[in-house]
Every structure is written in structure tokens, then in C-alpha cells.
Write a protein that holds these residues in place. Structure first.
Motif, mmCIF file in Angstrom:
data_model
loop_
_atom_site.group_PDB
_atom_site.id
_atom_site.type_symbol
_atom_site.label_atom_id
_atom_site.label_comp_id
_atom_site.label_asym_id
_atom_site.label_seq_id
_atom_site.Cartn_x
_atom_site.Cartn_y
_atom_site.Cartn_z
ATOM 1 N N LEU A 14 60.497 13.408 -11.446
ATOM 2 C CA LEU A 14 59.690 13.892 -12.565
ATOM 3 C C LEU A 14 58.610 12.872 -12.924
ATOM 4 O O LEU A 14 58.713 11.697 -12.588
ATOM 5 C CB LEU A 14 60.592 14.123 -13.784
ATOM 6 C CG LEU A 14 61.324 15.462 -13.876
ATOM 7 C CD1 LEU A 14 62.161 15.503 -15.136
ATOM 8 C CD2 LEU A 14 60.355 16.632 -13.885
ATOM 9 N N CYS A 15 57.581 13.333 -13.641
ATOM 10 C CA CYS A 15 56.519 12.455 -14.112
ATOM 11 C C CYS A 15 57.110 11.297 -14.917
ATOM 12 O O CYS A 15 58.039 11.517 -15.644
ATOM 13 C CB CYS A 15 55.566 13.187 -15.049
ATOM 14 S SG CYS A 15 54.868 14.634 -14.360
ATOM 15 N N PRO A 16 56.549 10.111 -14.865
ATOM 16 C CA PRO A 16 55.389 9.741 -14.068
ATOM 17 C C PRO A 16 55.803 9.001 -12.802
ATOM 18 O O PRO A 16 54.994 8.299 -12.222
ATOM 19 C CB PRO A 16 54.662 8.787 -15.012
ATOM 20 C CG PRO A 16 55.781 8.053 -15.693
ATOM 21 C CD PRO A 16 56.933 9.019 -15.783
ATOM 22 N N VAL A 19 53.637 9.108 -9.558
ATOM 23 C CA VAL A 19 52.351 8.414 -9.723
ATOM 24 C C VAL A 19 52.568 6.901 -9.727
ATOM 25 O O VAL A 19 51.793 6.148 -9.138
ATOM 26 C CB VAL A 19 51.679 8.854 -11.048
ATOM 27 C CG1 VAL A 19 50.243 8.368 -11.077
ATOM 28 C CG2 VAL A 19 51.702 10.360 -11.180
ATOM 29 N N LEU A 37 54.791 12.256 0.025
ATOM 30 C CA LEU A 37 55.378 13.583 0.142
ATOM 31 C C LEU A 37 55.859 14.014 -1.239
ATOM 32 O O LEU A 37 56.615 13.275 -1.889
ATOM 33 C CB LEU A 37 56.554 13.491 1.118
ATOM 34 C CG LEU A 37 57.038 14.752 1.811
ATOM 35 C CD1 LEU A 37 55.910 15.422 2.582
ATOM 36 C CD2 LEU A 37 58.184 14.408 2.743
ATOM 37 N N ASN A 39 57.036 17.625 -3.894
ATOM 38 C CA ASN A 39 57.402 19.047 -3.847
ATOM 39 C C ASN A 39 57.241 19.757 -5.183
ATOM 40 O O ASN A 39 57.809 20.819 -5.387
ATOM 41 C CB ASN A 39 58.817 19.242 -3.273
ATOM 42 C CG ASN A 39 59.896 18.683 -4.170
ATOM 43 O OD1 ASN A 39 59.597 17.950 -5.123
ATOM 44 N ND2 ASN A 39 61.150 19.031 -3.904
ATOM 45 N N ALA A 41 54.117 20.851 -8.231
ATOM 46 C CA ALA A 41 52.673 20.896 -8.486
ATOM 47 C C ALA A 41 52.217 19.780 -9.436
ATOM 48 O O ALA A 41 51.174 19.173 -9.192
ATOM 49 C CB ALA A 41 52.295 22.279 -9.035
ATOM 50 N N PRO A 42 52.984 19.485 -10.519
ATOM 51 C CA PRO A 42 52.511 18.400 -11.385
ATOM 52 C C PRO A 42 52.385 17.065 -10.636
ATOM 53 O O PRO A 42 51.408 16.338 -10.829
ATOM 54 C CB PRO A 42 53.584 18.312 -12.477
ATOM 55 C CG PRO A 42 54.187 19.672 -12.522
ATOM 56 C CD PRO A 42 54.142 20.171 -11.103
ATOM 57 N N ARG A 44 51.762 16.616 -7.490
ATOM 58 C CA ARG A 44 50.582 16.711 -6.619
ATOM 59 C C ARG A 44 49.298 16.482 -7.428
ATOM 60 O O ARG A 44 48.436 15.699 -7.047
ATOM 61 C CB ARG A 44 50.547 18.107 -5.966
ATOM 62 C CG ARG A 44 49.479 18.274 -4.916
ATOM 63 C CD ARG A 44 49.434 19.703 -4.416
ATOM 64 N NE ARG A 44 48.967 20.607 -5.458
ATOM 65 C CZ ARG A 44 49.505 21.784 -5.738
ATOM 66 N NH1 ARG A 44 50.549 22.222 -5.080
ATOM 67 N NH2 ARG A 44 49.011 22.544 -6.697
ATOM 68 N N GLU A 45 49.228 17.156 -8.597
ATOM 69 C CA GLU A 45 48.019 17.032 -9.425
ATOM 70 C C GLU A 45 47.860 15.613 -9.967
ATOM 71 O O GLU A 45 46.761 15.065 -9.967
ATOM 72 C CB GLU A 45 48.099 18.006 -10.609
ATOM 73 C CG GLU A 45 47.959 19.451 -10.186
ATOM 74 C CD GLU A 45 48.303 20.410 -11.320
ATOM 75 O OE1 GLU A 45 48.445 19.955 -12.478
ATOM 76 O OE2 GLU A 45 48.438 21.609 -11.034
ATOM 77 N N ARG A 49 44.845 13.017 -9.234
ATOM 78 C CA ARG A 49 43.981 12.513 -10.311
ATOM 79 C C ARG A 49 43.909 10.987 -10.274
ATOM 80 O O ARG A 49 42.837 10.399 -10.402
ATOM 81 C CB ARG A 49 44.509 13.000 -11.665
ATOM 82 C CG ARG A 49 43.451 12.970 -12.748
ATOM 83 C CD ARG A 49 43.805 13.831 -13.954
ATOM 84 N NE ARG A 49 45.049 13.442 -14.562
ATOM 85 C CZ ARG A 49 46.126 14.215 -14.645
ATOM 86 N NH1 ARG A 49 46.114 15.437 -14.154
ATOM 87 N NH2 ARG A 49 47.221 13.782 -15.215
ATOM 88 N N ASN A 53 40.538 8.804 -9.604
ATOM 89 C CA ASN A 53 40.122 7.792 -10.599
ATOM 90 C C ASN A 53 39.978 6.410 -9.980
ATOM 91 O O ASN A 53 39.193 5.595 -10.440
ATOM 92 C CB ASN A 53 41.135 7.729 -11.753
ATOM 93 C CG ASN A 53 41.069 8.973 -12.623
ATOM 94 O OD1 ASN A 53 40.113 9.742 -12.548
ATOM 95 N ND2 ASN A 53 42.093 9.193 -13.435
ATOM 96 N N LEU A 68 52.156 17.189 1.696
ATOM 97 C CA LEU A 68 51.862 15.808 2.090
ATOM 98 C C LEU A 68 50.447 15.443 1.630
ATOM 99 O O LEU A 68 49.480 16.093 2.008
ATOM 100 C CB LEU A 68 51.973 15.650 3.606
ATOM 101 C CG LEU A 68 51.708 14.229 4.107
ATOM 102 C CD1 LEU A 68 52.888 13.313 3.810
ATOM 103 C CD2 LEU A 68 51.394 14.225 5.593
#
Lengths: 73, 364
Positions: A14-16, A19, A37, A39, A41-42, A44-45, A49, A53, A68
Motif C-alpha cells: 500500500l501507499c507510500p 514510491v 513491478l 499490481n 493502479a495507485p 503505478r500512478e 508521478r 517530478n 512493469l
């Protein structure tokens, strides 16, 4: 000897966390190629981002049920 | 539509609907409040017997239906689970205790600020402190581990529970409690509340709106994206309250709030700390559960139990202040959550994070 290419596995996190994993890698490697890799959408987005940046180019490819992301700088 | 427009729209529409929900009957500064509404639902199910806060708030099942529809529409629905479910349940429990000591989730905190409740600014300071504390552990390698793909049926169960809540709300069986007075008796019309929930759920799923995530991402990555949603809710709700004459700046006499600064700060700090560890605020947990994440669904069950305990054992705050039990619960919660955070840190990059030699995965 060929260098083994590493793929960060951020699936199911899960986020974050996804990232953060990529950011840690970026701090170690200021240029080159980073593969991740994911799986969801958040993830990936959020990674896309962060990459934009930080001036990395991204390509996204389907990898079965997963996704991927390749970052190049 | 560009992501920035989506998040601004999601925030703006949420702020506008929140003001309208109050105008049409919801409690003051409580157009939406995930914590308060889950507490009302816990009361309605008889999990606690505080007669003033019992109602099967349709905004919650609405939100879940909206987020579910968006995730089906975008093919993002995916049943996932297996990431420290019990730990998440406990974190959810304590997050709820903290939020009910402050008297609102991060979303209601924004709506309270938009109504002129200056105690919410103290809450915001607490929320930021809690988020910073969570980030300290994230930087040390905190992780609850990964979730795995489950069969689709797992992902539908949470939705099923919400549908049952809606049926209870429409049929009103005798074992479901409805407040006759107090905040639980203040309700916007069912269809409007349900519709507003669906719209916000849909937009929150599309934009990933998260009120804790905004602060977290700004501190961690200097990323403004989610913060735009936070600010859009504040701006639109503030404008709406000014237009409707619902803005009254001050600390004393604010609706469904107390002005004990220390506990407003600590309650929200508990909420922020736990939410960062969980990966998002209560709104985000609901949306994530609607998208099929069963760990988030378990977190929501933790919220419900936390709300039940808060009112069964006199831990929740009221406009009169924070009872001693609630103060003990927050301190205890901060200790428990810190221990969970400390013992869930992995030093360095674990081997689990890396798959070696899979350069050709993109082609399959």
C-alpha cells in the motif's frame, strides 16, 4: 559476467511503500534504468508521478496480471 | 482529464456536498465524517448503546457503492489480502479511539476548520505531528508486508456487508437503533445522503483522495497532488459556509466539539500516526476496501470495534470534554501503535523487495 538486472517488486504494497522503494533506489542510483513491478493502479500512478517530478522517463508495460514500470534517466 | 483537475474536482465537490448535507439535516460541521458515521453505524447495530449516536448513515454504504462502481468501471477492482490483517485491525481500533477523542476524522477536521472551529486547527497540528511520527518509522523501513491476490469472492464481501446495512436502513427492523435526539437524530434525507455518498465514493476512487496522504506525500516527496484535494475541500466548504451564514470563528461553543487543546492535539496525532501506518485516512481505507482490498476491510471492522468500545466504556469525548478513560486510551494507544511501528521495521532493503534476473518480464 553479465550483470543481473534487478526488478523492484512492489506488488501488494500500500501507499507510500512502492514510491519509497523507488525513491531509495533513485538515491543510490542517480541515473540509469530502474524497473518496478506493481499490481495496483495507485502504485503505478504514484511511481509515475515521482519519476516525472524527478526527471526520469517512464514506460509502462503489462506483465501478465501485473504492470512493469521502467524508469530511465 | 488531468489528474490535478480530478483531485480538485473530487475535493471541491466533496466540500460542496458536505455543506449541503448540513443544510439539509446532518449535524453541524458534519456533512461527512467517516469516524462519526461509523460510530453512528456501530450504535445503530447495537454494538454500543449511546442513544444519541445511533443511525445507519447512508453516506457510508453510498461511498462504498460509488467507489466500487468506479473500480469496476476502470477495471481496477482486485481482491487483495494477507498483509498483517490483525495488526491493521488493532491499528484501526486505536485510530478510531483517537479520532473520537478529537471528535472527527481528518475529513471532518477540514469541515470544522471551514466552519470556523479553531479547535480543528489544534487538531491539524496534532495530525501533522502524527503523520511526521509515522514517516519516521516509514523511513526506518516500516512495512506491514505485502498483500496477495485472492479470489474475487473475497473482494465482494465488504460490499455485501454494506448492502445489508442499506437493507436494514430501508426495512428498519426492530433490532436496529435510530437516535430520537442528539447528533444521531440529525440526518439529511436518505436519498440525498446516499447519493452524496455515491458521488464522493466515485470521485475519491478516481482521484485517490486521502486527507492523511496529502500531508504525508508533501513531507516525504514534496508532492502536492493529494494536498490539492485537502485544500479544495477546505476552500469550497469555507465558501459555502460563508454564503449560508454557517461560519463562526472561535474556540468555545463550537458544534459537536470540545476545546481541550491537549486532547484535540493528541487524539488527532493518534489518528494521523495510525493512518500513516495503515497507508491512508479512514476515507481512503473505505475506498480501498471497496476496490477489493480485504485488509482495508478488516481495518474498517477495527474502526467499528473502536467506536463500540469508545462509547461502551465512556472513552469518547463529548462537547463537555474528554473523560479520563479517553485520555488513558489515547496514551495507551500511542504506546501500542509505537510498539507496532517499531517492531514492524525492516532495516535496509529486504531481499523480498527485489526479484533478480527478470529483465524480460515486460514481454509476457
Amino acid at each position: 559476467m553479465k550483470e543481473i538486472e534487478e526488478v523492484i517488486d512492489a506488488r501488494g504494497l500500500l501507499c507510500p511503500e512502492p514510491v519509497l522503494m523507488v525513491k531509495r533506489k533513485m538515491e543510490k542510483r542517480s541515473e540509469g534504468t530502474i524497473k518496478v513491478l506493481v499490481n495496483t493502479a495507485p502504485a503505478r500512478e504514484n511511481i509515475s508521478r515521482l519519476a516525472r517530478n524527478q526527471g526520469w522517463q517512464i514506460t509502462i508495460a503489462a506483465a501478465g496480471e501485473d504492470c512493469l514500470i521502467t524508469l530511465v534517466k | 482529464m488531468s489528474p490535478r483537475i480530478t483531485i480538485l474536482l473530487a475535493g471541491g465537490i466533496t466540500g460542496a456536498l458536505a455543506v449541503l448535507l448540513v443544510k439539509y439535516g446532518n449535524p453541524p460541521n458534519m456533512g461527512y465524517c467517516i469516524a462519526c458515521f461509523l460510530r453512528d453505524i456501530a450504535g445503530s447495530l447495537g454494538l454500543h448503546r449511546a442513544a444519541a449516536v445511533q443511525y445507519l448513515r447512508p453516506e457510508i454504504p453510498g461511498l462504498v457503492l460509488g467507489a466500487f462502481a468506479a473500480s469496476i468501471f476502470t477495471r481496477e477492482f482486485k481482491a487483495l489480502g494477507g498483509s498483517a490483517a490483525l495488526t491493521r485491525f488493532v491499528l484501526g481500533f486505536f485510530v478510531m479511539l483517537g479520532l473520537l477523542v478529537f471528535l472527527g476524522c481528518p475529513l471532518r477536521m477540514i469541515l470544522r476548520m471551514a466552519g470556523g472551529d479553531l479547535n480543528a486547527l489544534v487538531g491539524l497540528l496534532g495530525l501533522v505531528a502524527g503523520v511526521v511520527l509515522g514517516i519516521v518509522f516509514l523511513r526506518r523501513g516500516f512495512s506491514l508486508g505485502r498483500a496477495f491476490v485472492q479470489t474475487k469472492a473475497n473482494g465482494y464481501i465488504f460490499l455485501g456487508i454494506m448492502v445489508v446495512f442499506l437493507i436494514f436502513l430501508l426495512v428498519r427492523p426492530s433490532f436496529i437503533f435510530f437516535s430520537a435526539e442528539g447528533p444521531g437524530s440529525l440526518r439529511a434525507p436518505l436519498a440525498f445522503a446516499l447519493g452524496a455518498g455515491i458521488i464522493v465514493g466515485f470521485l475519491a476512487q478516481r482521484s485517490r483522495l486521502c486527507l492523511v496522504g496529502g500531508i504525508r506525500d508533501f513531507i516525504l516527496f514534496r508532492d502536492f497532488y493529494l494536498l490539492y484535494g485537502f485544500l479544495a475541500i477546505l476552500a469550497v466548504a469555507l465558501a459555502g459556509n460563508l454564503i449560508l451564514g454557517n461560519f463562526k470563528a472561535g474556540f468555545a461553543g463550537q458544534p459537536i466539539a470540545h476545546n481541550d487543546g491537549l486532547w484535540n492535539f493528541l487524539g488527532m496525532a493518534m489518528g494521523g500516526f495510525g493512518s500513516v501506518l495503515l497507508g491512508g485516512c479512514p476515507l481512503r481505507q473505505l475506498v480501498s476496501a471497496s476496490e477489493g482490498n480485504t485488509d482495508s476491510a478488516v481495518t474498517v471492522l477495527g474502526f467499528l470495534l473502536g467506536a463500540a468500545f469508545a462509547h461502551n466504556f465512556g472513552l469518547a469525548a463529548s462537547p463537555k470534554g474528554v473523560p479520563a478513560g479517553g485520555q488513558v486510551a489515547v496514551v495507551l494507544g500511542l504506546v501500542v501503535v509505537s510498539l507496532i511501528a517499531f517492531f514492524s521495521c525492516r532495516t535496509g532493503v529486504s531481499k523480498q523487495e527485489v526479484i533478480a534476473g527478470e529483465g524480460d518480464r515486460g514481454s509476457n
